[in-house]
Design an enzyme around this catalytic site. Structure first.
Site, mmCIF file in Angstrom:
data_model
loop_
_atom_site.group_PDB
_atom_site.id
_atom_site.type_symbol
_atom_site.label_atom_id
_atom_site.label_comp_id
_atom_site.label_asym_id
_atom_site.label_seq_id
_atom_site.Cartn_x
_atom_site.Cartn_y
_atom_site.Cartn_z
ATOM 1 N N PHE A 10 32.472 39.166 31.006
ATOM 2 C CA PHE A 10 33.383 38.994 32.075
ATOM 3 C C PHE A 10 32.753 39.469 33.567
ATOM 4 O O PHE A 10 31.802 39.839 33.827
ATOM 5 C CB PHE A 10 34.444 40.355 32.007
ATOM 6 C CG PHE A 10 35.053 40.225 30.902
ATOM 7 C CD1 PHE A 10 36.239 39.711 30.614
ATOM 8 C CD2 PHE A 10 34.440 41.040 29.727
ATOM 9 C CE1 PHE A 10 37.173 39.602 29.541
ATOM 10 C CE2 PHE A 10 35.343 40.866 28.568
ATOM 11 C CZ PHE A 10 36.622 40.424 28.397
ATOM 12 N N ASP A 11 33.217 38.298 34.432
ATOM 13 C CA ASP A 11 33.220 38.517 35.737
ATOM 14 C C ASP A 11 34.089 39.876 36.358
ATOM 15 O O ASP A 11 34.978 40.218 35.305
ATOM 16 C CB ASP A 11 33.657 37.349 36.577
ATOM 17 C CG ASP A 11 33.587 37.677 38.183
ATOM 18 O OD1 ASP A 11 32.437 38.080 38.717
ATOM 19 O OD2 ASP A 11 34.609 37.580 38.933
ATOM 20 N N LEU A 12 33.587 40.457 37.192
ATOM 21 C CA LEU A 12 34.414 41.575 37.755
ATOM 22 C C LEU A 12 35.771 41.406 38.641
ATOM 23 O O LEU A 12 36.820 41.496 38.309
ATOM 24 C CB LEU A 12 33.503 42.579 38.256
ATOM 25 C CG LEU A 12 34.255 44.098 38.759
ATOM 26 C CD1 LEU A 12 34.722 44.777 37.284
ATOM 27 C CD2 LEU A 12 33.263 44.829 39.392
ATOM 28 N N ASP A 13 35.247 40.960 39.930
ATOM 29 C CA ASP A 13 36.361 40.749 41.025
ATOM 30 C C ASP A 13 37.232 39.579 40.629
ATOM 31 O O ASP A 13 36.504 38.659 40.311
ATOM 32 C CB ASP A 13 35.587 40.696 42.147
ATOM 33 C CG ASP A 13 34.810 41.735 42.861
ATOM 34 O OD1 ASP A 13 35.192 42.808 42.287
ATOM 35 O OD2 ASP A 13 34.041 41.774 43.736
ATOM 36 N N ASP A 166 36.809 33.966 37.161
ATOM 37 C CA ASP A 166 38.239 33.588 38.091
ATOM 38 C C ASP A 166 37.442 32.566 39.192
ATOM 39 O O ASP A 166 38.345 31.973 39.981
ATOM 40 C CB ASP A 166 38.653 34.697 38.968
ATOM 41 C CG ASP A 166 37.691 35.439 39.724
ATOM 42 O OD1 ASP A 166 38.309 35.451 41.059
ATOM 43 O OD2 ASP A 166 36.523 35.769 39.718
#
EC number: 3.6.1.1
Length: 217
Positions: A10-13, A166
Site C-alpha cells: 500500500f501507499d500511505l497518504d 491513490d
C-alpha cells in the site's frame, strides 16, 4: 497473471490515511514563505501530491529546493497529528486482511519515521510487516525499487502481489514491478484521473480488496 494473491503493498497518504489537508496546508505555507509573490491555489497544489518533495521543489524553485524541503518537513511534523484523518472502513479492512494472514507492506515516498508516525496515530502500525520509506531506497516511485525491496523482505513474488495507491506513481510503480495494481476511488484527484493509468482494479472502498483476494484463490 494468474494465481493466488498473498501480498498486498500500500501507499500511505491518500490511500490508507487522509493527509490531504495536511499536505495542501504545508505546501501553501512553504510556498508563502519562499515564494510570497506567487499565489498557489488548492488546484495548483494537487499535482504535487504523490511525487517526492525534491521532485516538486526542484521543478518549482530549484535554487531553494533543499531549504523548502526542510521547511516543509518541519511544519508537516509539527501539525501532523492534528490534521490527519482516517478513511472510513480502512482499519477494519486492513485488520481483516491481517487476520487472514496476508502479507502486508507499505511503499511510500515519505520518510520512514513519518510513515510510522501516521500508522501509529491511526492504529495501523501493528498490521504491517514491512514499511519502505523514501530514505530506504535510491529511486522513488514510479521506479519499482521500493516494491521489489518489500517483496524480497516479505519473501513474496511479483506474481502473488498487488500494489494499491491513490496516485499514478503507485500504479506505474506496480506495473514496472510487474505486480497487479489497484487504484482507490477516494483519491483526491478522483477515480477518473487514476483510471487513465489502467490499474487492474478500482476500489470503491477498502473492503473491496477482500473480495478481490478471495476471488484470486
Amino acid at each position: 497473471m494468474t494465481g493466488k494473491i498473498t501480498t498486498l503493498l500500500f501507499d500511505l497518504d491518500g490511500t490508507l490515511i487522509n493527509t490531504n489537508e495536511l499536505i495542501i496546508k504545508t505546501f501553501q505555507v512553504t510556498f508563502q514563505e519562499f515564494m510570497p509573490d506567487r499565489v498557489f491555489t488548492r488546484e495548483d497544489i494537487l499535482p504535487f501530491i504523490g511525487p517526492s518533495l525534491m521532485e516538486t521543489f526542484r521543478e518549482i524553485n530549484p535554487a531553494h529546493a533543499d531549504e523548502m524541503r526542510a521547511f516543509y518537513r518541519e511544519y508537516n511534523l509539527k501539525h501532523h497529528d492534528d490534521l490527519i484523518l482516517e478513511y472510513d472502513g480502512v482499519y477494519e479492512a486492513i485488520r481483516a486482511l491481517y487476520e487472514e494472514d496476508y502479507k502486508l507492506g507499505i511503499v511510500s515516498t515519505k520518510m520512514y519515521d513519518t510513515i510510522m508516525r501516521g500508522l501509529k496515530v491511526t492504529g495501523l502500525d501493528k498490521f504491517f510487516q514491512v514499511v519502505i520509506g523514501l530514505d530506504q531506497v535510491s529511486n522513488a516511485k514510479p521506479d519499482p525499487e521500493g516494491i521489489e525491496m518489500a517483496l524480497s523482505l516479505l519473501n513474496a513474488t511479483k506474481e502473488e502481489a498487488i500494489m494499491i495507491g491513490d496516485n499514478y506513481h503507485d500504479i506505474e510503480a506496480g506495473k514496472n514491478a510487474e505486480t497487479l495494481t489497484a487504484g482507490v476511488a477516494w483519491a483526491i484527484k478522483g477515480p477518473e484521473h487514476l483510471a487513465q493509468f489502467q490499474p487492474d482494479f478500482m476500489l470503491e472502498k477498502m473492503s473491496d480488496l477482500l473480495a478481490i483476494v478471495r476471488d484470486e484463490e
